[in-house]
Design a protein around this motif. Structure first.
Motif, PDB file in Angstrom:
ATOM      1  N   ASP A  92       0.857  -1.195   0.000  1.00  0.00           N
ATOM      2  CA  ASP A  92       0.000   0.000   0.000  1.00  0.00           C
ATOM      3  C   ASP A  92       0.893   1.246   0.000  1.00  0.00           C
ATOM      4  O   ASP A  92       0.984   1.977   0.980  1.00  0.00           O
ATOM      5  CB  ASP A  92      -0.927  -0.031   1.226  1.00  0.00           C
ATOM      6  N   ASN A  95      -0.738   5.013   0.378  1.00  0.00           N
ATOM      7  CA  ASN A  95      -1.368   5.402   1.636  1.00  0.00           C
ATOM      8  C   ASN A  95      -0.505   5.013   2.838  1.00  0.00           C
ATOM      9  O   ASN A  95       0.168   5.841   3.414  1.00  0.00           O
ATOM     10  CB  ASN A  95      -2.772   4.788   1.753  1.00  0.00           C
ATOM     11  N   LEU A  96      -0.521   3.737   3.210  1.00  0.00           N
ATOM     12  CA  LEU A  96       0.134   3.314   4.438  1.00  0.00           C
ATOM     13  C   LEU A  96       1.653   3.513   4.410  1.00  0.00           C
ATOM     14  O   LEU A  96       2.242   3.997   5.372  1.00  0.00           O
ATOM     15  CB  LEU A  96      -0.217   1.858   4.759  1.00  0.00           C
ATOM     16  N   ARG A  99       2.414   7.247   4.661  1.00  0.00           N
ATOM     17  CA  ARG A  99       2.213   7.745   6.034  1.00  0.00           C
ATOM     18  C   ARG A  99       3.298   7.222   6.982  1.00  0.00           C
ATOM     19  O   ARG A  99       3.788   7.949   7.844  1.00  0.00           O
ATOM     20  CB  ARG A  99       0.829   7.347   6.558  1.00  0.00           C
ATOM     21  N   THR A 100       3.660   5.960   6.838  1.00  0.00           N
ATOM     22  CA  THR A 100       4.681   5.369   7.712  1.00  0.00           C
ATOM     23  C   THR A 100       6.032   6.062   7.533  1.00  0.00           C
ATOM     24  O   THR A 100       6.748   6.301   8.508  1.00  0.00           O
ATOM     25  CB  THR A 100       4.806   3.856   7.447  1.00  0.00           C
ATOM     26  N   ASP A 139       4.785  -6.719   6.336  1.00  0.00           N
ATOM     27  CA  ASP A 139       3.356  -6.905   6.564  1.00  0.00           C
ATOM     28  C   ASP A 139       3.194  -7.997   7.623  1.00  0.00           C
ATOM     29  O   ASP A 139       3.882  -9.018   7.588  1.00  0.00           O
ATOM     30  CB  ASP A 139       2.662  -7.316   5.262  1.00  0.00           C
ATOM     31  N   VAL A 175       4.073  -4.150  10.303  1.00  0.00           N
ATOM     32  CA  VAL A 175       3.007  -3.189  10.034  1.00  0.00           C
ATOM     33  C   VAL A 175       1.747  -3.940   9.612  1.00  0.00           C
ATOM     34  O   VAL A 175       1.784  -4.718   8.656  1.00  0.00           O
ATOM     35  CB  VAL A 175       3.436  -2.214   8.904  1.00  0.00           C
ATOM     36  N   ASP A 177      -1.634  -4.621   7.769  1.00  0.00           N
ATOM     37  CA  ASP A 177      -2.258  -4.215   6.506  1.00  0.00           C
ATOM     38  C   ASP A 177      -1.335  -3.463   5.562  1.00  0.00           C
ATOM     39  O   ASP A 177      -1.781  -2.620   4.785  1.00  0.00           O
ATOM     40  CB  ASP A 177      -3.528  -3.403   6.764  1.00  0.00           C
ATOM     41  N   LEU A 178      -0.031  -3.745   5.623  1.00  0.00           N
ATOM     42  CA  LEU A 178       0.920  -3.134   4.675  1.00  0.00           C
ATOM     43  C   LEU A 178       0.615  -3.606   3.257  1.00  0.00           C
ATOM     44  O   LEU A 178       0.793  -2.864   2.300  1.00  0.00           O
ATOM     45  CB  LEU A 178       2.358  -3.502   5.065  1.00  0.00           C
TER      46      LEU A 178
END
Length: 184
Positions: A92, A95-96, A99-100, A139, A175, A177-178
């Motif tokens: 992702d 998004n993810l 943000r990470t 993930d 993480v 839902d990576l």
């Protein structure tokens, strides 16, 4: 000690076969306490891509973990991360991962840079032996794989190991839902 095995692949103790590994992978295994639990399997380099490898060697897609390298910038500082997700998902990035890493935009690191900086071959980049300044994002589903198959740093082989051991690599961050499901 029993080596991890999958499908029709013939496992060998990875630490005893440096000729089947990229130099950074060999270096990590030489000092890693979990090295005895890591197997290397020789494959046809033409079958190194996940879809071809899983079919040719009777390996479940859900046992394969792919490593992609992503970068972004914040305040003039480049932030690089290797993202490891199950092969039935995709990282992702928009998004993810963005943000990470706390960046405005994340994109795949150009192949030539990823190869040069990692010391590994394209299509064989693995979470073992990455440059210290790269973050390693795993993930949570990868950590749950009983026997995971990941790159070895070269296209002519793969590594087999319990997924939970990837979380034991220096700097590894698990993480949730990576990886996003791949929509067909």
């Amino acid at each position: 000690m029993t080596l991890p095995s999958l499908g029709s692949l013939a496992p060998l103790p990875a630490a005893d076969h440096p000729g089947l590994l990229a130099a950074p992978v060999t270096a990590v295994l030489s000092g890693w306490p979990h090295a005895p639990h890591v197997a290397v399997v020789e494959i046809d380099p033409e079958l190194a891509d996940t879809a071809a490898m899983t079919e040719a060697y009777d390996v479940p897609l859900t046992a394969s973990a792919n490593c992609v390298v992503v970068a972004g910038r914040r305040g003039g500082e480049e932030r690089v991360a290797a993202c490891v997700v199950r092969a039935d998902t995709r990282a992702d990035v928009n998004n993810l991962v963005k943000r990470t890493l706390d960046v405005r935009k994340a994109s795949f690191l150009p192949m030539d840079r990823a190869v040069e900086e990692s010391g590994m071959e394209y299509g064989g980049i693995t979470p073992l032996g990455l440059p210290e300044h790269w973050r390693l994002l795993l993930d949570a589903r990868v950590v749950d794989i009983d026997v995971a198959i990941v790159g070895s740093g070269v296209r002519r082989s793969k590594l087999l190991l319990p997924g939970r051991l990837l979380a034991e690599l220096p700097g590894a961050e698990v993480v949730d839902d990576l990886g996003l499901p791949i929509s067909g």
